[in-house]
Scaffold this motif. Structure first.
Motif, PDB file in Angstrom:
ATOM      1  N   SER A  13       0.856  -1.186   0.000  1.00  0.00           N
ATOM      2  CA  SER A  13       0.000   0.000   0.000  1.00  0.00           C
ATOM      3  C   SER A  13       0.893   1.238   0.000  1.00  0.00           C
ATOM      4  O   SER A  13       2.105   1.138   0.204  1.00  0.00           O
ATOM      5  N   ARG A  14       0.290   2.391  -0.239  1.00  0.00           N
ATOM      6  CA  ARG A  14       1.080   3.618  -0.284  1.00  0.00           C
ATOM      7  C   ARG A  14       0.248   4.785   0.215  1.00  0.00           C
ATOM      8  O   ARG A  14      -0.979   4.773   0.128  1.00  0.00           O
ATOM      9  N   ASP A  15       0.944   5.801   0.729  1.00  0.00           N
ATOM     10  CA  ASP A  15       0.339   7.058   1.145  1.00  0.00           C
ATOM     11  C   ASP A  15       1.085   8.145   0.383  1.00  0.00           C
ATOM     12  O   ASP A  15       2.200   8.524   0.766  1.00  0.00           O
ATOM     13  N   ASP A  16       0.486   8.644  -0.682  1.00  0.00           N
ATOM     14  CA  ASP A  16       1.175   9.611  -1.531  1.00  0.00           C
ATOM     15  C   ASP A  16       1.366  10.967  -0.831  1.00  0.00           C
ATOM     16  O   ASP A  16       2.285  11.707  -1.173  1.00  0.00           O
ATOM     17  N   ALA A  17       0.535  11.268   0.123  1.00  0.00           N
ATOM     18  CA  ALA A  17       0.712  12.512   0.879  1.00  0.00           C
ATOM     19  C   ALA A  17       1.987  12.476   1.706  1.00  0.00           C
ATOM     20  O   ALA A  17       2.574  13.516   2.011  1.00  0.00           O
ATOM     21  N   LYS A  18       2.406  11.264   2.081  1.00  0.00           N
ATOM     22  CA  LYS A  18       3.622  11.090   2.883  1.00  0.00           C
ATOM     23  C   LYS A  18       4.776  10.524   2.061  1.00  0.00           C
ATOM     24  O   LYS A  18       5.845  10.249   2.613  1.00  0.00           O
ATOM     25  N   ASN A  19       4.568  10.324   0.751  1.00  0.00           N
ATOM     26  CA  ASN A  19       5.606   9.710  -0.097  1.00  0.00           C
ATOM     27  C   ASN A  19       6.121   8.410   0.517  1.00  0.00           C
ATOM     28  O   ASN A  19       7.334   8.160   0.550  1.00  0.00           O
ATOM     29  N   THR A  20       5.218   7.595   0.986  1.00  0.00           N
ATOM     30  CA  THR A  20       5.574   6.387   1.729  1.00  0.00           C
ATOM     31  C   THR A  20       4.883   5.169   1.143  1.00  0.00           C
ATOM     32  O   THR A  20       3.714   5.236   0.758  1.00  0.00           O
ATOM     33  N   VAL A  21       5.636   4.058   1.092  1.00  0.00           N
ATOM     34  CA  VAL A  21       5.084   2.778   0.672  1.00  0.00           C
ATOM     35  C   VAL A  21       5.232   1.797   1.825  1.00  0.00           C
ATOM     36  O   VAL A  21       6.205   1.855   2.586  1.00  0.00           O
ATOM     37  N   TYR A  22       4.250   0.911   1.946  1.00  0.00           N
ATOM     38  CA  TYR A  22       4.229  -0.071   3.030  1.00  0.00           C
ATOM     39  C   TYR A  22       4.161  -1.480   2.472  1.00  0.00           C
ATOM     40  O   TYR A  22       3.676  -1.695   1.358  1.00  0.00           O
ATOM     41  N   LEU A  23       4.623  -2.433   3.264  1.00  0.00           N
ATOM     42  CA  LEU A  23       4.464  -3.845   2.924  1.00  0.00           C
ATOM     43  C   LEU A  23       4.028  -4.579   4.183  1.00  0.00           C
ATOM     44  O   LEU A  23       4.818  -4.715   5.124  1.00  0.00           O
ATOM     45  N   GLN A  24       2.769  -4.992   4.206  1.00  0.00           N
ATOM     46  CA  GLN A  24       2.263  -5.795   5.313  1.00  0.00           C
ATOM     47  C   GLN A  24       2.521  -7.263   4.983  1.00  0.00           C
ATOM     48  O   GLN A  24       2.045  -7.761   3.962  1.00  0.00           O
ATOM     49  N   MET A  25       3.268  -7.919   5.847  1.00  0.00           N
ATOM     50  CA  MET A  25       3.661  -9.310   5.608  1.00  0.00           C
ATOM     51  C   MET A  25       3.049 -10.185   6.691  1.00  0.00           C
ATOM     52  O   MET A  25       3.360 -10.024   7.879  1.00  0.00           O
ATOM     53  N   ASN A  26       2.174 -11.076   6.300  1.00  0.00           N
ATOM     54  CA  ASN A  26       1.523 -12.015   7.222  1.00  0.00           C
ATOM     55  C   ASN A  26       1.922 -13.440   6.892  1.00  0.00           C
ATOM     56  O   ASN A  26       2.446 -13.719   5.806  1.00  0.00           O
ATOM     57  N   SER A  27       1.665 -14.335   7.827  1.00  0.00           N
ATOM     58  CA  SER A  27       1.966 -15.763   7.631  1.00  0.00           C
ATOM     59  C   SER A  27       3.386 -15.957   7.116  1.00  0.00           C
ATOM     60  O   SER A  27       3.616 -16.702   6.151  1.00  0.00           O
ATOM     61  N   LEU A  28       4.323 -15.316   7.768  1.00  0.00           N
ATOM     62  CA  LEU A  28       5.711 -15.354   7.302  1.00  0.00           C
ATOM     63  C   LEU A  28       6.298 -16.751   7.408  1.00  0.00           C
ATOM     64  O   LEU A  28       5.983 -17.513   8.341  1.00  0.00           O
ATOM     65  N   LYS A  29       7.152 -17.057   6.450  1.00  0.00           N
ATOM     66  CA  LYS A  29       7.817 -18.360   6.362  1.00  0.00           C
ATOM     67  C   LYS A  29       9.332 -18.169   6.423  1.00  0.00           C
ATOM     68  O   LYS A  29       9.830 -17.094   6.059  1.00  0.00           O
ATOM     69  N   PRO A  30      10.065 -19.192   6.831  1.00  0.00           N
ATOM     70  CA  PRO A  30      11.526 -19.056   6.848  1.00  0.00           C
ATOM     71  C   PRO A  30      12.102 -18.645   5.490  1.00  0.00           C
ATOM     72  O   PRO A  30      13.094 -17.910   5.448  1.00  0.00           O
ATOM     73  N   GLU A  31      11.472 -19.067   4.412  1.00  0.00           N
ATOM     74  CA  GLU A  31      11.977 -18.702   3.079  1.00  0.00           C
ATOM     75  C   GLU A  31      11.742 -17.238   2.729  1.00  0.00           C
ATOM     76  O   GLU A  31      12.207 -16.768   1.688  1.00  0.00           O
ATOM     77  N   ASP A  32      11.032 -16.515   3.566  1.00  0.00           N
ATOM     78  CA  ASP A  32      10.876 -15.073   3.376  1.00  0.00           C
ATOM     79  C   ASP A  32      12.074 -14.298   3.937  1.00  0.00           C
ATOM     80  O   ASP A  32      12.166 -13.084   3.756  1.00  0.00           O
ATOM     81  N   THR A  33      12.971 -14.991   4.610  1.00  0.00           N
ATOM     82  CA  THR A  33      14.153 -14.346   5.175  1.00  0.00           C
ATOM     83  C   THR A  33      15.013 -13.740   4.064  1.00  0.00           C
ATOM     84  O   THR A  33      15.387 -14.419   3.112  1.00  0.00           O
ATOM     85  N   ALA A  34      15.291 -12.455   4.184  1.00  0.00           N
ATOM     86  CA  ALA A  34      16.057 -11.729   3.158  1.00  0.00           C
ATOM     87  C   ALA A  34      16.238 -10.289   3.605  1.00  0.00           C
ATOM     88  O   ALA A  34      15.635  -9.847   4.598  1.00  0.00           O
ATOM     89  N   VAL A  35      17.058  -9.563   2.857  1.00  0.00           N
ATOM     90  CA  VAL A  35      17.104  -8.107   2.991  1.00  0.00           C
ATOM     91  C   VAL A  35      16.064  -7.540   2.023  1.00  0.00           C
ATOM     92  O   VAL A  35      16.062  -7.890   0.843  1.00  0.00           O
ATOM     93  N   TYR A  36      15.194  -6.718   2.551  1.00  0.00           N
ATOM     94  CA  TYR A  36      14.122  -6.137   1.748  1.00  0.00           C
ATOM     95  C   TYR A  36      14.487  -4.701   1.373  1.00  0.00           C
ATOM     96  O   TYR A  36      14.856  -3.893   2.239  1.00  0.00           O
ATOM     97  N   TYR A  37      14.358  -4.392   0.094  1.00  0.00           N
ATOM     98  CA  TYR A  37      14.684  -3.075  -0.438  1.00  0.00           C
ATOM     99  C   TYR A  37      13.443  -2.429  -1.033  1.00  0.00           C
ATOM    100  O   TYR A  37      12.676  -3.090  -1.736  1.00  0.00           O
ATOM    101  N   CYS A  38      13.268  -1.147  -0.779  1.00  0.00           N
ATOM    102  CA  CYS A  38      12.191  -0.445  -1.464  1.00  0.00           C
ATOM    103  C   CYS A  38      12.749   0.287  -2.663  1.00  0.00           C
ATOM    104  O   CYS A  38      13.936   0.630  -2.723  1.00  0.00           O
ATOM    105  N   ASN A  39      11.881   0.510  -3.615  1.00  0.00           N
ATOM    106  CA  ASN A  39      12.223   1.175  -4.866  1.00  0.00           C
ATOM    107  C   ASN A  39      11.131   2.170  -5.202  1.00  0.00           C
ATOM    108  O   ASN A  39       9.944   1.902  -4.978  1.00  0.00           O
ATOM    109  N   ALA A  40      11.526   3.314  -5.732  1.00  0.00           N
ATOM    110  CA  ALA A  40      10.544   4.312  -6.127  1.00  0.00           C
ATOM    111  C   ALA A  40      10.988   4.985  -7.413  1.00  0.00           C
ATOM    112  O   ALA A  40      12.167   5.338  -7.567  1.00  0.00           O
TER     113      ALA A  40
END
Length: 118
Positions: free
Chosen positions: A70-97
């Motif tokens: 999701s994103r809030d353009d008034a705040k120039n911000t992007v979000y990532l809600q991550m549920n039901s996380l698994k060990p294979e989700d382990t990583a460094v997460y990078y945002c891009n704009a």
């Protein structure tokens, strides 16, 4: 100059949730597509999710139904809600704009570590 600052990473048990945030600051007229990518040790950086300014979302098959961008353009911000996380989700997460001032330019954040482990 434009900066992207991520936050919200950490250690979580399998099945848990985390919410990542990425705020853009600097010389910005508007922002087009924003997204999240991840890179596990020894692997290439892969797309997780992207979201256009118009609201069209795209997800990697491995996270569909578990992650929400999701994103809030008034705040120039992007979000990532991550549920039901698994060990294979382990990583460094990078945002891009894709930031628009004079010409559209892609910017990256510094990355935030997400570790899913019991």
């Amino acid at each position: 100059q434009v900066q992207l600052v991520e936050s919200g990473g950490g250690l979580v048990q399998p099945g848990g949730s985390l919410r990542l945030s990425c705020a853009a600051s600097g010389r910005i007229f508007s922002i087009g597509t924003m997204g999240w990518y991840r890179q596990a040790p020894g692997k290439q950086r892969d797309l997780v999710a992207t979201l256009t300014r118009g609201g069209s979302a795209n997800y990697a098959d491995s996270v569909k139904g578990r992650f929400t961008i999701s994103r809030d353009d008034a705040k120039n911000t992007v979000y990532l809600q991550m549920n039901s996380l698994k060990p294979e989700d382990t990583a460094v997460y990078y945002c891009n704009a894709n930031v628009r001032l004079y010409v559209p330019t892609d910017y990256w954040g510094q990355g935030t570590q997400v570790t899913v482990s019991s």
